[in-house]
Design a protein around this motif. Structure first.
Motif, short mmCIF file in Angstrom:
data_model
loop_
_atom_site.label_atom_id
_atom_site.label_comp_id
_atom_site.label_asym_id
_atom_site.label_seq_id
_atom_site.Cartn_x
_atom_site.Cartn_y
_atom_site.Cartn_z
N GLY A 95 2.96 0.41 10.39
CA GLY A 95 3.54 0.83 9.10
C GLY A 95 2.73 0.09 7.93
N PHE A 96 1.33 -0.22 8.24
CA PHE A 96 0.58 -0.73 7.17
C PHE A 96 -0.13 0.45 6.38
CE2 PHE A 96 1.25 -4.54 9.15
CZ PHE A 96 0.31 -5.64 9.20
N GLU A 97 -0.60 0.15 5.39
CA GLU A 97 -1.03 1.46 4.50
C GLU A 97 -2.50 0.87 3.82
OE1 GLU A 97 -0.34 4.61 1.10
OE2 GLU A 97 1.43 3.19 1.66
N LEU A 98 -3.89 1.43 4.01
CA LEU A 98 -4.86 1.01 3.40
C LEU A 98 -4.82 1.26 1.76
CD1 LEU A 98 -7.41 2.50 5.79
CD2 LEU A 98 -7.40 -0.13 4.85
N GLU A 99 -5.36 0.33 1.33
CA GLU A 99 -5.23 0.62 -0.47
C GLU A 99 -6.63 0.43 -1.00
OE1 GLU A 99 -2.43 -1.35 -2.93
OE2 GLU A 99 -0.77 -0.36 -1.69
N THR A 100 -7.51 -0.35 -0.32
CA THR A 100 -8.78 -0.41 -1.19
C THR A 100 -9.80 -0.78 0.04
OG1 THR A 100 -8.95 -2.67 -1.41
CG2 THR A 100 -8.10 -1.23 -3.27
N ALA A 101 -10.94 -0.20 0.04
CA ALA A 101 -12.13 -0.39 0.83
C ALA A 101 -13.29 0.04 -0.05
CB ALA A 101 -12.14 0.41 1.91
N GLY A 102 -14.34 -0.60 0.34
CA GLY A 102 -15.68 -0.40 -0.38
C GLY A 102 -16.69 -1.18 0.19
N VAL A 103 -18.10 -1.11 -0.73
CA VAL A 103 -19.22 -1.70 -0.30
C VAL A 103 -19.65 -2.54 -1.58
CG1 VAL A 103 -21.62 -1.12 0.02
CG2 VAL A 103 -19.80 0.54 0.89
N LEU A 104 -20.13 -3.71 -1.45
CA LEU A 104 -20.73 -4.78 -2.27
C LEU A 104 -22.23 -4.76 -2.13
CD1 LEU A 104 -17.82 -7.29 -2.54
CD2 LEU A 104 -18.47 -5.96 -4.46
#
Length: 319
Positions: free
Chosen positions: A105-114
């Motif tokens: 029941g988790f939900e991805l909210e942000t992801a990215g590259v720094l």
């Protein structure tokens, strides 16, 4: 000025840093990989050098003890590391959440590259949430990040986000630490990390019990000043400049009503309000070269350290 954030995606509400490509909810991992920029691989090649003698270039020679890491898509070099360095691929960061999103029941909210690929991260909301008096809601998240430039171990962290202001704060794990860190000279095993992380009801309930206790701890004016002095005093500095007066003035104003949610019953005149004044300052107000520099500091750098100090000092008030 160039942003630290190369690419990023988010779902649901716009994140506090205001960056990224918006996705509809519950997108598959493949879509997240493409839209967040995490679809590239980190490749490696031996370090080589070219010697020179009598004005002539000799043959290219290998340096077997180190290797160059570079992006598969752009071929841009990322770092030079030891041959013992074990790379964690960007896609592995997203795959960590596959069973959590499909089963738990988790939900991805942000992801990215720094930093052009030197650091990558993903943040998912758990199914844990609590509300303090005044309808002050705090949600649980799991942050996973890694680096390939020697500045960040693969780090998993149970994190709270206060809805009214998007303030972030690390949640202590069952073993008392606030993160699981896997050095790059060891193998990253997602299941082992999940077990160590202990994404459990007990960790969350313990954290929220402390937040509730802080929200019930009334604070007198002299106590608030002493609290901010302790948080913003650097013991390593000389007696002539122990505290950051500019920061203290800003944080005091946030605490006394300028902060988001400062007038809620959970925060007004309480130790919880003191803590949230500092977290809001770090996440939203502290001087930074750009919004994405602030994000990196708040999660991994000096900002995260300052928030932990603020939490430790607040907890002393209810000890």
């Amino acid at each position: 000025m160039a942003h630290l954030v190369e690419t990023m995606a988010y779902a649901n509400t716009t994140p506090w840093h205001g960056l990224g490509n918006r996705l509809s909810a519950k997108q598959p991992i493949d879509v997240w990989a493409e839209q967040s920029g995490l679809s590239f691989e980190i490749k490696e090649t031996p370090v080589r050098f070219m010697s020179e003698s009598a004005g002539n270039l000799d043959s290219i020679m290998p340096f077997p003890e180190q290797k160059v890491l570079f992006r598969s898509d752009t071929k841009v070099p990322l770092s030079v590391v030891s041959n013992r360095y074990q790379v964690v691929q960007p896609r592995e960061i997203l795959e960590f959440y596959r069973d959590l999103t499909e089963i738990s029941g988790f939900e991805l909210e942000t992801a990215g590259v720094l930093k052009g690929g030197r650091k990558v991260w993903a943040l998912a909301r758990t199914n844990q949430s609590s509300t303090l008096k005044g309808n002050d809601t705090v949600n649980g998240y799991v942050l996973l990040a890694t680096g390939c430039d020697g500045t960040l171990a693969t780090t998993a962290q149970f994190t709270s986000i206060r809805v009214v202001c998007n303030n972030t704060l690390a949640v202590a794990l069952a073993n008392g630490s606030n993160a699981v860190k896997v050095p790059h000279n060891t193998t990253f095993d997602p299941q082992v990390v999940k077990n160590q992380l202990g994404i459990s009801v007990s960790s969350w309930d313990g954290f929220m019990h402390r937040m509730k206790t802080l929200s019930e701890r009334k604070v007198k004016s002299h106590e608030s000043l002493n609290y901010f002095l302790r948080v913003f005093t650097d013991p390593s500095m000389t007696a002539s400049g122990l505290s950051n007066e500019r920061a203290m003035k800003k944080v005091l104003a946030l605490y006394e009503g300028n902060g988001k949610g400062a007038d809620l019953a959970s925060s007004k005149g309480t130790a919880f309000g003191l803590l949230n004044a500092v977290t809001e300052y770090v996440d939203h107000e502290k001087r930074a070269r750009s919004t994405d520099h602030r994000l990196e500091s708040a999660w991994f750098g000096a900002g995260a350290t300052l928030k932990q100090k603020a939490l430790d000092q607040a907890l002393l008030m209810i000890a």
